[in-house]
Design a protein around this motif. Structure first.
Motif, PDB file in Angstrom:
ATOM      1  N   ILE A   1      50.590   6.754  28.629  1.00 22.99           N
ATOM      2  CA  ILE A   1      50.298   7.122  29.834  1.00 22.99           C
ATOM      3  C   ILE A   1      49.784   8.817  29.463  1.00 22.99           C
ATOM      4  O   ILE A   1      50.718   9.105  29.940  1.00 22.99           O
ATOM      5  CB  ILE A   1      50.036   6.923  30.946  1.00 22.99           C
ATOM      6  N   GLY A   2      49.306   9.278  29.496  1.00 23.83           N
ATOM      7  CA  GLY A   2      48.736  11.046  28.773  1.00 23.83           C
ATOM      8  C   GLY A   2      48.487  11.023  30.064  1.00 23.83           C
ATOM      9  O   GLY A   2      48.054  11.217  31.354  1.00 23.83           O
ATOM     10  N   GLN A   3      46.323  11.542  29.668  1.00 26.19           N
ATOM     11  CA  GLN A   3      45.839  11.846  30.298  1.00 26.19           C
ATOM     12  C   GLN A   3      45.454  12.021  31.923  1.00 26.19           C
ATOM     13  O   GLN A   3      44.937  12.514  32.513  1.00 26.19           O
ATOM     14  CB  GLN A   3      44.183  12.015  29.234  1.00 26.19           C
ATOM     15  N   PRO A   4      45.427  10.002  32.162  1.00 28.29           N
ATOM     16  CA  PRO A   4      45.592  10.502  33.340  1.00 28.29           C
ATOM     17  C   PRO A   4      46.405  10.621  34.342  1.00 28.29           C
ATOM     18  O   PRO A   4      46.315  10.790  35.398  1.00 28.29           O
ATOM     19  CB  PRO A   4      45.436   8.588  33.041  1.00 28.29           C
ATOM     20  N   ILE A   5      47.490  11.034  33.616  1.00 30.48           N
ATOM     21  CA  ILE A   5      47.813  11.961  34.711  1.00 30.48           C
ATOM     22  C   ILE A   5      48.266  13.128  33.854  1.00 30.48           C
ATOM     23  O   ILE A   5      47.757  14.018  34.418  1.00 30.48           O
ATOM     24  CB  ILE A   5      49.853  11.423  34.428  1.00 30.48           C
TER      25      ILE A   5
END
Ligand code: C5P
Length: 230
Positions: free
Chosen positions: A205-209
């Motif tokens: 998980i990248g952008q959502p965090i």
């Protein structure tokens, strides 16, 4: 495994300082990080060594694709840096040599199946006369037969892979979007819960965090969402 341990945060940031700030803000919540080509180009091996040196786990996502000797040497090099997961993109021989190079090192080699940004039309454009699912399954089978630990695949194909290839396959899925969030460039995305239900072991998980106004709070929300499955 605890819910938080299933999350691999993609540090797709263009400066080491930004990456460190992110890691610090996620302290105690996330301890597994993906370093892809952007951060690797900015921070190099020093970034990776610093992360592993501080006790974080690292997924080095450079999708090695080269002649088998070169790939095997690169895998051995990554192992000396304390990397935990690494991606290789290739045919059976490349995957096999990569898997062999990792034996006894604690590094797990993952085969790349089909990027989550690609759909059926893209696959056809690339010249593959089969469905996305068939290509994912074929590549995952190669990876296992070649002695790799597992694969990176879209959560949409996770249950098919689990059903057909069994529990041994280490399944890492990017393309994760918490319900209601922007899909970005992902064409085959799923929520964290859906991905785990489908059989994923780890969620990238990248952008959502990393693009959240409050990354620490965003990580907490995702961890809470998946706690029931861990
Ligand atoms: O979109 P997000 O930042 O969550 O992406 C996390 C990782 O998933 C990226 O580092 C990239 O490797 C992978 N990705 C992907 N398909 C996309 C976009 C990103 O597999 N369309």
């Amino acid at each position: 495994m605890k819910a938080s341990e299933r999350i691999i945060c993609a540090l797709d940031l263009d400066e080491p300082a930004k990456a460190w700030q992110m890691v610090e803000s996620l302290a105690g919540r996330i301890s597994f990080y993906k370093v892809g080509m952007l951060l690797y180009l900015a921070g190099g091996g020093e970034m990776v060594r610093r992360l592993t040196g501080q006790g974080h786990r690292v997924f080095l996502d450079l999708k090695f694709y080269d002649v088998p000797d070169t790939v095997a040497a690169a895998v051995r090099q990554a192992a000396t840096m304390g990397v935990n997961f690494l991606t290789v993109h290739g045919n059976k021989e490349i995957l096999q040599r990569a898997g062999e190079a990792a034996v006894g090192t604690g590094l797990k080699v993952l085969g790349v199946t089909v990027l989550t940004s690609l759909d059926q039309a893209d696959i056809r454009e690339l010249g593959f006369p089969c469905s996305v699912e068939e290509l994912v399954l074929r590549r995952a089978q190669w990876a296992l037969e070649a002695g790799c630990a597992g694969v990176v695949a879209s959560p949409r194909e996770a249950s098919l892979l689990r059903q057909r290839l069994g529990p041994e396959l280490l399944l890492v899925t990017p393309g994760i979007r918490p319900a209601g969030s922007d899909l970005g460039t992902h064409k085959r995305a799923a929520t964290p819960r859906q991905a785990l239900q489908a059989g994923a072991d780890y969620l990238v998980i990248g952008q959502p965090i990393t693009r959240a106004a409050d990354p620490r709070a965003a990580a907490k929300k995702i961890i809470q969402e998946i706690e029931a499955f861990s």
